[in-house]
Every structure is written in structure tokens, then in C-alpha cells.
Write an enzyme that holds these catalytic residues in place. Structure first.
Site, PDB file in Angstrom:
ATOM      1  N   GLU A  71       0.794  -1.227   0.000  1.00  0.00           N
ATOM      2  CA  GLU A  71       0.000   0.000   0.000  1.00  0.00           C
ATOM      3  C   GLU A  71       0.831   1.285   0.000  1.00  0.00           C
ATOM      4  O   GLU A  71       0.479   2.242  -0.631  1.00  0.00           O
ATOM      5  CB  GLU A  71      -0.953   0.003   1.207  1.00  0.00           C
ATOM      6  CG  GLU A  71      -1.832  -1.222   1.238  1.00  0.00           C
ATOM      7  CD  GLU A  71      -2.896  -1.180   2.312  1.00  0.00           C
ATOM      8  OE1 GLU A  71      -3.430  -0.109   2.585  1.00  0.00           O
ATOM      9  OE2 GLU A  71      -3.185  -2.252   2.890  1.00  0.00           O
ATOM     10  N   GLU A  84       3.042  -7.387   9.835  1.00  0.00           N
ATOM     11  CA  GLU A  84       1.705  -6.810   9.975  1.00  0.00           C
ATOM     12  C   GLU A  84       0.826  -7.689  10.867  1.00  0.00           C
ATOM     13  O   GLU A  84       0.045  -7.208  11.676  1.00  0.00           O
ATOM     14  CB  GLU A  84       1.067  -6.714   8.582  1.00  0.00           C
ATOM     15  CG  GLU A  84      -0.377  -6.283   8.569  1.00  0.00           C
ATOM     16  CD  GLU A  84      -0.955  -6.277   7.154  1.00  0.00           C
ATOM     17  OE1 GLU A  84      -0.486  -7.072   6.319  1.00  0.00           O
ATOM     18  OE2 GLU A  84      -1.872  -5.476   6.907  1.00  0.00           O
TER      19      GLU A  84
HETATM   20  C1  BGC Z   1      -3.067  -1.274   6.320  1.00  0.00           C
HETATM   21  C2  BGC Z   1      -2.964  -0.926   7.768  1.00  0.00           C
HETATM   22  C3  BGC Z   1      -4.008   0.096   8.027  1.00  0.00           C
HETATM   23  C4  BGC Z   1      -5.306  -0.614   7.824  1.00  0.00           C
HETATM   24  C5  BGC Z   1      -6.519   0.085   8.238  1.00  0.00           C
HETATM   25  C6  BGC Z   1      -4.379  -1.930   6.115  1.00  0.00           C
HETATM   26  O1  BGC Z   1      -4.602  -2.433   4.867  1.00  0.00           O
HETATM   27  O2  BGC Z   1      -1.991  -2.006   5.856  1.00  0.00           O
HETATM   28  O3  BGC Z   1      -1.790  -0.930   8.358  1.00  0.00           O
HETATM   29  O4  BGC Z   1      -3.908   0.819   9.166  1.00  0.00           O
HETATM   30  O5  BGC Z   1      -5.421  -1.139   6.537  1.00  0.00           O
HETATM   31  O6  BGC Z   1      -6.985  -0.604   9.223  1.00  0.00           O
END
Ligand code: BGC
Length: 895
Positions: free
Chosen positions: A482, A783
Site C-alpha cells: 500500500e 503486519e
Molecule cells: C493497512 C494498515 C491500516 C489498515 C486500516 C491496512 O490495509 O496495511 O496498516 O492501518 O489497513 O486498518
């Protein structure tokens, strides 16, 4: 010895291209002697003619940072040198080496025209149905060239007929550019970077004096999509900020005879396409050798067959100068390993999960295609695995030979988050060398710690590596899937970030961008810079684009920046944004309730107005049992907690807001938020905590937040602690917390008499835990706690997310023992926990005053504690139940 360190101007080392007329100076001081303070300082600033433009005179003061320039007005396009002399209370004296800064257009003297290639771009065909992206139906395209546009080459000549005294180039773009002068690259990587372009477009300044020739000179630029028109963010949808790239350039030439000339981007530029079939930040590049003459960027090239550019009127109102260190190559891995996978793939292993790109020297034959695909993990058998799914996430660079030759190839308009590169189309025999450049915003490392526990040390290294990889232009969630400025991730990580690196200027700039993004109704978007395509991932049908714990970053981050750096400006500058956000939340709580108003008794309705508990929220995002239950689907963690987490966060932010108002001397407002906080806590307890101290969703994270934010009435607090302990015990002694509660988990236990339990979670090696990833060979923070599952399954999670690295701050404070007693660490408390289960720990933190060091060793017969403080700093040391006062210099305690 009394010494000056880290002299900086506007928080940067020798910044170029400031548009600030009153830059601020700072330095740090060290000494071996106790009880030393700065008595006075004297700053001198000279212009290029060595004329003194400011002499502060001797200023009796202990101040060492944010001293504003106060001399004769600064001029545009000028290089200034400065130095400071600091005299200590014992008359010791230190002088800084000469530093410099340069000014850009201080009076907005922009004369150039925006130019645009007249390329007809391919229509957007990106998928906007996120369920397809989420469920893996949309994958990266085999032939990105069918949807991506090529970067364009731009050039023009200009003539110099007399000796040049100095010359500056100013450049910016819609897209990202590489600027060359007479064939020499002069620009920084990925310029102009990633900002809220409509309001803030950074302009880079380059000193080009040494690159100019008498006679004809050539400006050459390659312009690629970058963030502006590229396939960015989770959605991978293009054209988020516009539908075409554009370029802006202004050269200021100052001749020896005192005359001055300006050369600009204008209709004299011509454009064509060249070696790049495409170059996208996420997809990667496709480079075809020799599609353009290698002489295209030299003065004697004939560009008559190139096309004319279109001149555009995009204006300069959004232009910004340098406000933060730029992106640079931070380090190079010179000898990555070659692996042969069981499937027979040739794989390059960087040895660590990094952000950057390879530079490869290779021999090839005409027609040969070399493909470099980047990933963060191998499968459990050691074969290449692309862990990142979604639209346009190829992370693949392709080089096509059009003649037998040896080439050096380095991607230029892309970067990747990876540890492994699958190399196809070439054997090792034909690879002369491969190196890997690590890229990021060039931030000073300010903190470190090491202990007697190797796994904890590696955890710290992983945290720092994830921080580095996710601080490229903006703080990102992850550097591969992202690369988005998710506010919640940075919010939870800020205290750790501040310990590890000097992030003040970096985050201040991001907050400035956040201010531009705030909506008229006070909402702060969840992602900064926001994207048009964010609407596809809001999980909300209406105009609600903010949420608890994420948008709250607008106030939590300034608060921590103030605590760590002691600069009240960060609260002043952001106060309006914070206040408007708090008003929005207060209004949401007052007017929006989970059930229809008629359903509530008057008493319930009264407390509902203090509960922020409607709309979509990410809640305690990714708490592991929910991720497991939903087979990896993160939304369950949000769905389960979205009513209670905002209500708890509102208690937290109202408490911080009263502190912010107090710091800014806004007494009435402070009182308002104190009263609001009391009402929220009372309402929360009545609505969500039952007579047994239980909450509606019986999960660790909610107990952590409720205990941490004082939501338990005194008579029920022990019940809350009991539930939290039981939940941990029934989870095999493991944590089960998500993004928002993890930062508080260990402190909550620690502060409530459960420090052994806190440490058992910290040192735990089974999944889910911090050290589990370390034992799995992680070199970054994941993550998801179970990104690699205990059975060896590799998930499609990101392996480089700093959010769960928020534990770093606990280790600095509890094991290292460092706490600020006054914002900025001028007054500190050092209180290491010698009973933390370790034999020794060493902490170093380079505060705004200078380096604070704590080093403790437990020996068979006692304890050694060494402390070193910078000039001006004093504090209290707590050691074996006693308190001692300490001042600058070294102090040793033995027991
Ligand atoms: C991201 C997170 C982000 C989240 C929202 C994800 O796809 O990688 O780190 O804060 O979406 O909850």
C-alpha cells in the site's frame, strides 16, 4: 570536554532550498563534567561574500534549539554559512564547524511555465470493485505495458556566453522526475516526493554551478508516473491526483559580471518516449536498451523529430521549499547471496527485508530479457513466493537487451519492499555484480539499546529496519502493498519512532499535509495524503472517512512530538486541526447513537451523548484470535470492536486534549475537556462495564484500553485486571491484542502490579508474540503476528509493518529506564527495572539537548549503573529504592 554536536538548521543538516525567511538553529552539547549548563551562545551567519548578515551577540541563555534567525533580510538563491559558539557555566567553550543552508525563492519569483507532454495516455481500466481485489480475483497483470504509459523524455538547450559565478536549478513535477544537466544526473531519487499535491508541492533546489559549460548546455529530464498518476495505494488505481504528468523548471544563472539570467521550462522543450516502456512505483519498470540515442541528453543532439510540449497554467501557489530531509540511498548491501531454490529458481537474498532496488551489472545478448521480481519471503521449502497480492503489485523490473553488451542497470522510477529477488533470463555466470541500494528519507538515528538478551536486541533491530523502510517521504503502513500514510499506524508507533530517530521535521511536514486534508466538517481522513480511491475502502456508505485511533493521530502525534522534542510550536501549529477534529467527534457522540433515540431511557440517552460509538471503525485492528477465526480476513477484528474502541479512544483523546490546552494556556478549554473526560468515563463505565467488571466483547484489547484510559470505576478496577489476566492465561499465556491496544498492553499490566506477566509476554517466543517473529528469522516487524504460521505456512500478509513495533517505547522506558519529566527531556527520570529478567542493558538517546546514556550491569555481588547526561539536563535516578539527583556528565552508582 565541552563539545557541540549535530548543528542543524530547521531540523536538517545543511538544508538546501529553504523558503523560510526566519530559519531556526539548533545544536547539542556534551561534557564529562557534572552540573554544567550553557551560560551563553553566539550565532553568526555569513552570506556568500562573507559578509556577516547576523551576529546574535552573546546571548545569556541555556537555549540550544529553535533559535530563530534575526539578522538582515535573507536573499533568494543564496548560500549562507553559520556557526555557533557556546560557552558553559564553567567558561568552557565550544565552537561548531561551519554549517550551511541555502535559500530558494523567498519572494515567490517563479517565472517558469508548466510543461506537459502531449502524449495520449491509455484510458484507465483499473478495477474499482474492492471485493474482487480483497478476494484475490484481481491479480497483477502479465503485460503491464498494455495499461501503463511510458515515461517521457524532455529536453532543451540553452547557451552560456560568459563566466558563471553561481547557478541554481529549481524543479518539481506532477509525477516523479530525473533531472540531468549535460548528461549528469543532478536530482534526488523520487523527487518531488509524496505530498498533498494540490496544496503542497515540494520544489527541489540544486546547485548546478559546476555542471555548466561555456557554450551550449542541455537540460534533459525523464518524467514518470510516480504517485501522481501511478497505480498507488491498496487499490492500485491510477491517476489519483491528475491524469497526466507535467514538469516545472527554473534555472537562475548569476554571472561574474553581476548580471543575472533565468532559463525556464517553456515551449522550447521537446518530448519523446525512450527506453522505458513503463515505470510505475508499484508495478516496476520495463526498460528496453537503446530505444533512445544515448546522446539525447547532450547539447549536440538534434531533437527536431521530438514533439512540442504543451504549456499549462497550473500555477505555483502550492509550491513548498525544503522542510524535511530528502530521500537518499541510506546504505548499500554490497554482496547479497545467490540461492538456488528446490524448484531451480535463481534467487538473490539481500539478507534482510529492505526497501530499495538492486543495481546489477550483467552481460546479455540481443533479445535477452532479464526479469527481477521482488518479494519478502520464500515458501517453507525455500522457493520463491510472491506474498503481496492485489491489483498492480508486480514489484518486477524487466531489462531487455537489444545488442550484445555489458550493462549497469538500476531502476530509477520505482522501488520495492523485499528481501528476495527472483532473477529470470540470466545465469550467475553473466552477472558481473549485484548490489542493493536501501532507500528512505534520510533521518538521523537518535536512539539505540542493547541488552543481555539477543532476541530482544534483534527485535530492536527489526523495529528500526521497519521504521526505516516505512519512512520514505511519508510514514507508510508497509512498503510493498500500500505504501499509504495510514494515520493509525503512525499514531501507535510515534513514541517508539521518536526514540529511534529524529522524526520531528519529517512528522511535522506530514502533519502540515494532514492539515490540508482536513474536511470542512472537521474529519481527518484515515490516510494522508488521501486518495480519490480511498472511497472504495471506507466500508462506509456515507461521508464518514475518519475513524477512532486513526484520525486521532492528528492530536496524539503532535502531543508526543511535544513530549519528545519539547517544541510547543507543534501544538500551536496543529491546534486548529486538533480542535476541529475534537469538535467533530464530540458532535458525533452527541448526535449519533447505535439505536434509535426513542429506544433509550432518559438516563441512557444522557450518557449516549458522551459515547462515540457509531459508524465504521477499524477498532482493535488485527487482534490475532479474530484474524484466525475469520481465516485471515481483518474486517472481523473491526466489526467486533468498532462500537467500544471509539468510545474508549474518546476518553483518551479528551484527556490528552485537556493537557494540550493546559500546555497552551487555554484554561477554559482545558476545563471543558477535563469535564468531558469525566462524563465519557462515567458513561463508558455505566454502558459497557457490567457488575462483574466484564465488557460486552470479552477480549484482551478492550480491557487494556479501559484500564489504560481510566474507564473502570475504582471499585471495579481489580475486576478488569482479573479479566485481562484470565484472558491471557486462557490464551496459553499469549497476547491477543490489535493495533490500538498493543502499545498499552505491557504498561497496563506493569502499572497494575502484574509486571512479571508483562515481561513474560515480552520474552515469549511462541505465536503470537514479538519474539516469535524473531525466532522465525524475521528481520522486520510483521503486519500480522502469525504472518508465518507455526506450521510454516506463509500468509499474504505484509512482512514490514511498524505498527506492532510500538513495543520499542516500553523497552526504552522500562528496561532502559528513561522517562521525560519535562517535555523535551530537559528534566528526566532514570529508573531502570533491574528485575526485568536481564543481566544488563545499555540505552542511548540523542535528545534535543544531547545524548542521554544509561548502562546497567547486574553482577554477582551487586549492580553497576552508569549514567551520562548532556549539558543543561538534570534529573532523578531511582536505584534500589533510593532517589538521587544527577546532572550533566557521567555519574556512576554501584551497590
Ligand atoms: C493497512 C494498515 C491500516 C489498515 C486500516 C491496512 O490495509 O496495511 O496498516 O492501518 O489497513 O486498518
Amino acid at each position: 570536554m565541552y563539545q557541540i554536536h549535530d548543528p542543524k538548521c530547521n531540523g536538517m543538516k545543511n538544508p538546501v532550498g529553504l523558503i523560510d525567511k526566519l530559519p531556526r538553529f539548533s545544536w547539542k552539547l556534551s561534557t564529562d563534567l557534572n552540573d554544567l549548563k550553557q551560560q551563553n551562545y553566539r550565532i553568526r551567519v555569513q552570506n556568500e561574500q562573507k559578509t556577516l548578515v547576523w551576529d546574535s551577540g552573546t546571548v545569556e541563555s541555556t537555549a540550544v534549539f529553535d533559535i530563530p534567525y534575526n539578522g538582515s533580510p535573507l536573499c533568494s538563491h543564496t548560500d549562507y554559512t553559520w556557526s555557533v559558539i557556546s560557552v558553559a557555566t564553567n567558561s568552557d567553550k565550544a565552537t561548531s564547524p561551519h554549517q550551511y543552508f541555502s535559500t530558494a525563492m523567498l519572494e515567490g519569483e517563479w517565472k517558469a511555465q508548466w510543461i506537459e507532454p502531449t502524449l495520449s495516455r491509455k484510458p484507465l481500466t483499473d478495477c474499482t470493485e474492492m471485493w474482487k481485489v480483497f478476494t484475490g480475483m484481481v491479480t497483477s497483470l502479465e503485460h503491464p505495458e498494455e495499461v501503463l504509459d511510458p515515461p517521457v523524455y524532455l529536453r532543451r538547450n540553452f547557451t552560456i556566453s560568459k563566466p558563471v559565478a553561481k547557478a541554481k536549478a529549481y524543479a518539481t513535477a506532477h509525477g516523479i522526475y530525473e533531472l540531468q544537466l549535460n548528461g549528469k544526473v543532478i536530482s534526488a531519487p523520487l523527487a518531488p516526493g509524496y505530498t498533498v499535491y494540490k496544496d503542497y508541492l515540494a520544489v527541489q533546489q540544486y546547485d548546478i554551478t559546476a555542471c555548466l559549460n561555456r557554450g551550449t548546455n542541455c537540460i534533459g529530464t525523464i518524467l514518470a508516473d510516480g504517485w501522481y498518476t501511478g497505480k498507488i495505494g491498496f487499490t492500485g488505481i491510477g491517476n489519483q491526483y491528475g491524469d497526466t504528468t507535467a514538469f516545472y523548471l527554473q534555472l537562475e544563472l548569476f554571472y561574474n559580471d553581476g548580471t543575472h539570467e533565468t532559463i525556464t521550462s517553456d515551449e522550447q522543450f521537446r518530448w519523446t518516449t525512450g527506453n522505458y516502456a513503463y515505470a510505475d512505483l508499484f508495478v516496476g519498470e520495463r526498460y528496453i536498451q537503446d530505444k533512445i540515442s544515448s546522446k539525447w541528453n547532450s547539447a549536440d543532439f538534434d531533437d527536431r523529430s521530438w514533439q512540442k510540449v504543451a504549456v499549462k497554467n497550473y500555477g505555483t501557489a502550492n509550491f513548498a521549499g525544503q522542510e524535511c530531509e530528502p530521500v537518499r540511498v541510506l546504505r548499500t548491501i554490497s554482496k547479497p547471496a545467490f540461492l538456488n531454490s528446490p524448484k531451480g529458481e535463481l534467487i538473490v537474498d539481500a539478507g534482510e527485508n529492505i526497501v530499495g532496488y538492486p543495481r546489477i551489472t550483467m552481460h546479455g545478448k540481443v533479445g535477452q530479457t532479464v526479469k527481477l521480481t521482488h518479494s519478502e519471503v520464500l515458501d517453507r521449502d525455500g522457493n520463491f513466493l510472491m506474498n503481496i497480492m492485489g491489483q498492480h503489485k508486480n514489484q518486477c523490473d524487466i531489462f531487455i537487451f537489444t545488442r550484445d553488451s555489458m550493462v549497469n542497470y538500476t531502476p530509477c522510477f520505482t522501488f520495492h519492499g523485499f528481501r528476495y529477488i527472483k532473477v529470470e533470463g540470466i545465469s550467475t555466470d553473466n552477472i558481473e555484480s549485484i548490489e542493493i541500494d536501501i532507500l528512505g528519507t534520510d533521518l538521523d538515528h537518535s536512539g539505540s539499546f542493547s541488552t543481555s538478551c539477543d532476541l530482544i536486541n534483534r527485535l530492536q533491530e527489526n523495529i528500526v529496519r521497519s521504521q526505516s523502510g516505512n519512512m520514505l517521504e511519508i510514514p507508510t503502513d508497509c512498503p510493498q502493498r500500500e505504501r499509504a500514510g495510514w494515520t493509525g499506524d503512525m499514531q501507535v508507533y510515534t513514541p517508539t519512532a521518536c526514540f529511534n530517530m529524529d522524526v520531528y521535521a519529517f512528522l511535522s511536514r506530514w502533519l502540515k499535509n494532514m492539515r490540508y486534508e482536513q474536511l470542512p466538517d472537521g474529519q481527518v481522513p484515515n490516510i494522508i495524503p488521501s486518495m480519490e480511491s480511498d472511497k472504495y475502502i471506507h466500508f462506509s456508505q456515507n461521508k464518514h472517512i475518519s475513524c477512532a485511533g486513526w484520525s486521532d493521530a492528528c492530536m496524539i502525534i503532535p502531543w508526543f512530538l511535544y513530549q519528545y522534542y519539547g517544541k510547543i510550536e507543534v501544538l500551536v501549529d496543529n491546534f486548529d486541526m486538533i480542535h476541529r477534529w475534537m469538535d467533530y467527534v464530540e458532535n458525533q457522540a452527541r448526535t449519533s447513537h447505535p439505536k434509535a433515540a426513542g429506544v433509550y431511557s432518559p438516563e441512557e440517552l444522557e450518557r449516549q451523548q458522551y459515547l462515540w460509538n457509531t459508524e465504521f471503525h477499524f477498532g482493535d485492528w488485527l487482534y490475532p484470535s479474530a484474524v484466525k477465526e475469520a481465516e485471515g480476513n481483518p474486517i472481523l477484528s473491526a466489526e467486533r470492536t468498532k462500537e467500544y474502541v471509539p468510545a474508549a479512544m474518546f476518553a483518551y483523546t479528551s484527556r490528552l486534549m485537556s493537557k494540550i490546552c493546559t500546555a497552551l494556556n487555554k484554561k477554559e478549554l482545558a476545563a471543558h475537556y477535563r469535564a468531558l473526560n469525566n462524563n465519557i468515563r462515567r458513561a463508558f463505565a455505566a454502558e459497557y462495564i457490567d457488575s462483574d467488571g466484564k465488557m460486552p466483547v470479552h477480549i484482551q484489547g478492550l480491557y487494556v484500553l479501559a484500564l489504560q484510559f481510566d474507564l473502570y470505576p475504582a471499585n471495579k478496577k481489580s475486576m478488569g485486571i482479573k479479566h485481562l489476566k484470565e484472558l491471557i492465561a486462557s490464551n496459553n499465556g499469549s497476547l491477543d491484542t490489535g493495533f490500538l491496544s498493543t502499545p498499552f498492553l505491557l504498561d497496563t499490566l506493569y502499572e497494575n502490579g502484574e509486571k512479571e506477566l508483562a515481561y513474560s509476554l515480552l520474552y515469549r517466543e511462541t505465536c503470537p508474540s514479538w519474539l516469535y517473529a524473531v525466532t522465525q528469522g524475521a528481520t522486520t516487524i510483521w503486519e500480522s503476528w502469525a504472518a508465518i504460521q507455526p506450521d510454516g505456512t506463509r500468509t499474504n500478509s505484509s512482512y514490514n509493518h511498524f505498527a506492532f513495533g510500538s513495543i520499542g517505547d516500553f523497552i526504552y522506558r522500562r528496561i532502559g529506564g528513561l522517562f521525560p519529566l519535562e517535555a523535551g527531556f530537559r528534566q528526566i527520570k532514570i529508573s531502570p527495572d533491574f528485575d526485568c529478567g536481564l543481566a544488563h542493558a545499555r540505552l542511548s538517546y540523542n535528545s534535543n539537548y544531547g545524548k542521554i546514556e544509561v548502562n546497567w550491569h547486574k553482577k554477582a555481588k551487586g549492580l553497576l549503573l552508569e549514567i551520562s547526561l548532556p549539558v543543561n539536563v538534570s534529573g532523578i535516578v531511582e536505584c534500589n529504592g533510593q532517589s538521587y539527583e544527577v546532572t550533566s556528565g557521567k555519574t556512576t552508582f554501584t551497590t
